[in-house]
Enzyme design. Structure first.
Site, PDB file in Angstrom:
ATOM      1  N   LEU A   1       4.319   3.497  -3.657  1.00 24.31           N
ATOM      2  CA  LEU A   1       3.246   3.315  -2.672  1.00 24.31           C
ATOM      3  C   LEU A   1       1.942   3.858  -3.232  1.00 24.31           C
ATOM      4  O   LEU A   1       1.934   4.871  -3.930  1.00 24.31           O
ATOM      5  CB  LEU A   1       3.586   4.073  -1.386  1.00 24.31           C
ATOM      6  CG  LEU A   1       4.811   3.564  -0.634  1.00 24.31           C
ATOM      7  CD1 LEU A   1       5.364   4.653   0.283  1.00 24.31           C
ATOM      8  CD2 LEU A   1       4.466   2.314   0.169  1.00 24.31           C
ATOM      9  N   LYS A   2       0.882   3.170  -2.892  1.00 24.18           N
ATOM     10  CA  LYS A   2      -0.472   3.634  -3.256  1.00 24.18           C
ATOM     11  C   LYS A   2      -1.174   3.854  -1.931  1.00 24.18           C
ATOM     12  O   LYS A   2      -1.493   2.892  -1.220  1.00 24.18           O
ATOM     13  CB  LYS A   2      -1.136   2.536  -4.099  1.00 24.18           C
ATOM     14  CG  LYS A   2      -2.559   2.795  -4.493  1.00 24.18           C
ATOM     15  CD  LYS A   2      -3.063   1.649  -5.392  1.00 24.18           C
ATOM     16  CE  LYS A   2      -4.513   1.900  -5.790  1.00 24.18           C
ATOM     17  NZ  LYS A   2      -5.431   0.877  -5.362  1.00 24.18           N
TER      18      LYS A   2
END
Lengths: 416, 272
Positions: free
Chosen positions: A187-188
């Site tokens: 995830l960013k």
């Protein structure tokens, strides 16, 4: 899915399982913004800073592939989608609505040598049809990535008119969980602004490694590093920074500082102080001082954990409405000379005064010798307080909103 | 070469010097439990820091995946095929007829996170039909590798009764050139027996050419050599490194020898 495991290990590549990733895909959405305009020269500097991975658009991945040759080079991540919404009124042709398209397939990314693909997940922009279409597109993308063992990095972004200051953290939690459920491998994530709410984001990620993104440029390097440090403390696995790196005057140096926090476990203060190359001192401009006394409070809090101005090693003279006079240690060394027991010395590197608890007799000669009366002698609390420049990252300088306090190299040159 | 091929090729052929050192640990599918003397885990624990790539079959790639984690780890190269040519007269089940099959696709290698696919091109088979089938399989694999930007390493081998001292260089050249024309990104061949022959082959191969040790007798005549004895001269002749395997491991002090070979390959470059 051994392919995903191996490829993720090239991104989260250190023994600590963390990553420093640089995003340089802005041109696809925003045009030739600073840093992205001359991408080749920017990337050359970025690579010197040894990022673990670099995010590029499909077109630039093909053009810039020479930066990714060899096992010591960063992993290549490719953005496979495009969105209009970031083109606000500060850009030419501002977007009139949020539109989103898939721009490349995982197979194309594989053919370009990618170790992973990146796509947005927007929530809150008010067009539920678009939102549904995007979620469906991400589901297809996730299935295809599974097929090839290619990690899918989803970037959940609360965006648009339904996002408020009050619900932003909650929407980050929502979008992170949606991303995890659809099949994100990494995830960013935007930082929520405080460790407590970000902990809920990490919990919502359910073990999927989360990297925080930088968003707009931080005002100072220490501010940027503080955010990274906070996020790591509650479980983030690293960063994906764009403008903070590519628009920095020295991207390699900025990356080295970020790596020191992410991979070497250093505190932001240690990193900032570690960048100093010679003797420094505080330089004050009393004309700018508004008498807020934040410097006094932050000094006392930094050294003693209490907001008690009487413990501060910096002092503001004068009362409302001014004028005010800032009294700060000049490292004149008179306290050192006056000390009969050798408990004080000037640090060879930075030039700040260093106090040795073991040798000190609390005689008070130092306080008497200080021309500005800045030495705090408190035998009842067991300390002698003399400005130590906070180890090279003075908090008074950092918190002064008027920039009335600056740390300068001795000789009058600007701060390193 | 496509961008992906160039990037992945650089996982096992150092772009700095254009050379690589690869260890082949894929014999299990062809000759059985070959590593009883040393154990593959132990080999990789000691050797992986000296290596640019390791060739494995799918099954052991899964078991040994920890050796390929992280960017400094050697590249995983997946064996795509099988042959019984290594089952010579000393094997408990010697091959009566030489056989070859392609088993694994480029897509499988992609799914395994491999940096490349490895296959044999065996010239000199008893049946021309078998030879054609092998070449067809290599060509098909090459096309599939193109689809995913995956490098294809072809190990070109002259085998069988028709291969003699007199035609060894020509047979090797034929196998090597067919591999290149079929779409190999990199070719590995046995040492032709002399340096002049090797120089000729390097010149006529326009993709990286590596030398491999032969771990068994597969042709009526084939040169007998140890990689470390010819390494320095072979590198000077322009080869791109070595593929070593069982024979290399079975000689005493393999760790030291591997380190010294790495230093030769990467011109004093030490550990990987």
């Amino acid at each position: 899915l051994i392919g995903k495991e191996l490829r993720i290990s090239k991104i989260l590549s250190g023994e600590d399982g963390r990553a420093v990733v640089v995003a340089a895909d802005h041109g696809f959405m925003l045009g030739p913004i600073p840093g992205a305009a001359e991408l080749e020269s920017t990337l050359k500097k970025v690579i010197e800073g040894r990022p673990d991975a670099v995010l590029l658009s499909v077109g630039q991945a093909a053009n810039m592939h020479r930066f990714f040759l060899g096992r010591d080079k960063p992993a290549l991540l490719i953005r496979v989608d495009w969105a209009s919404g970031f083109r606000d009124r500060t850009y030419p042709l501002p977007a009139r609505s949020m539109t989103f398209r898939i721009a490349a397939t995982p197979r194309t990314a594989l053919k370009l040598g990618a170790h992973g693909v990146v796509a947005y997940l927007f929530v809150g922009y008010g067009d539920e049809e678009q939102e549904a279409a995007q979620y469906a597109a991400l589901a297809r993308l996730a299935r295809e990535c599974d097929e090839y063992g290619l990690p899918l990095i989803i970037e959940p972004v609360p965006f648009g008119p339904r996002v408020t200051k009050a619900n932003r953290a909650e929407l980050i939690v929502l979008s992170v969980r949606m991303a995890v459920e659809i099949g994100a491998d990494l995830l960013k994530i935007p930082y929520t602004g405080d460790p407590e709410s970000f902990k809920r984001v990490i919990d919502a990620a359910y073990g999927v490694p989360a990297l925080i993104l930088g968003g707009y440029r931080a005002l100072t390097m220490q501010d940027m590093l503080e955010v990274v440090y906070e996020a790591l403390e509650v479980g983030a696995r690293g960063v994906v920074f764009g403008r903070n790196v590519i628009q920095s005057p020295d991207p390699a140096e900025t990356l080295r500082a970020i790596r020191a926090v992410v991979h070497e476990g250093k505190t932001p203060r240690e990193v900032v102080a570690g960048r100093l190359r010679g003797r420094v001192k505080l330089e004050v401009n009393s004309e700018k001082c508004t008498g807020c006394r934040l410097c006094e409070y932050v000094c006392a809090f930094t050294h003693h954990g209490v907001f008690d101005r009487s413990l501060s090693r910096i002092r503001i003279e004068g009362g409302w409405p001014g004028p005010f006079n800032i009294l700060a240690c000049t490292q004149c060394g008179m306290c050192v000379e006056a000390c009969p027991s050798g408990a004080l010395r000037l640090d060879e590197r930075l030039g700040n005064v260093v106090w040795d608890r073991e040798s000190c007799t609390f005689c008070g000669a130092c306080a008497e010798a200080c021309p500005n009366g800045l030495v705090v002698v408190r035998p009842d609390l067991g300390f002698v307080g003399i400005c130590d420049l906070c180890g090279g990252a003075p908090e008074c300088e950092r918190w002064c909103a008027r920039e009335a306090i600056k740390m300068v190299e001795v000789g009058g040159e600007s701060r390193v | 070469l496509s961008t992906g091929k160039v990037i992945r090729l650089s996982d096992f052929i150092d772009p700095g010097d254009g050379r690589g050192l690869i260890l082949e640990l894929d014999y299990g599918s062809m000759i059985g439990f070959f590593e009883r003397k040393y154990g593959l885990d132990k080999v990789l624990e000691k050797a992986s820091r000296f290596l640019d790539g390791v060739i494995l079959n799918r099954g052991l790639a899964r078991q040994l995946k920890r050796f390929f984690m992280g960017r400094r780890a050697p590249a995983l190269l997946l064996r795509a095929d099988w042959t019984n040519v290594w089952r010579g007269p000393e094997h408990p089940l010697p091959a009566v007829r030489k056989r070859y099959r392609d088993l694994t696709s480029a897509l499988d290698a992609v799914r395994y996170g491999a940096s490349g696919v490895v296959t044999y091109l065996i010239m000199g088979q008893e049946s021309d039909e078998d030879e054609a089938a092998n070449i067809e399989a290599v060509a098909r694999l090459a096309r599939e590798c193109d689809e995913y930007g995956l490098p294809l390493l072809v190990e070109a081998l002259p085998i069988g009764e028709r291969v003699l001292r007199e035609n060894y260089l020509d047979a090797l050249g034929l196998a090597m050139r067919i591999a290149v024309e079929a779409g190999a990104s990199c070719v590995a061949i046995p040492y032709p027996g002399d340096l002049e022959g090797l120089k000729f082959l390097v010149k006529s191969c326009n993709v990286p050419l590596m030398l491999m040790e032969l771990d068994g007798k597969i042709a009526r005549w084939q040169p007998s050599y140890r990689v470390e004895d010819i390494a320095e001269e072979a590198l000077k002749a322009g080869i791109s490194g070595f593929v070593v395997g069982r024979g290399f491991l079975e000689r005493p002090g393999f760790e030291e020898r591997l380190n010294s070979l790495r230093r030769m390959v990467h011109s004093g470059g030490g550990e990987g």
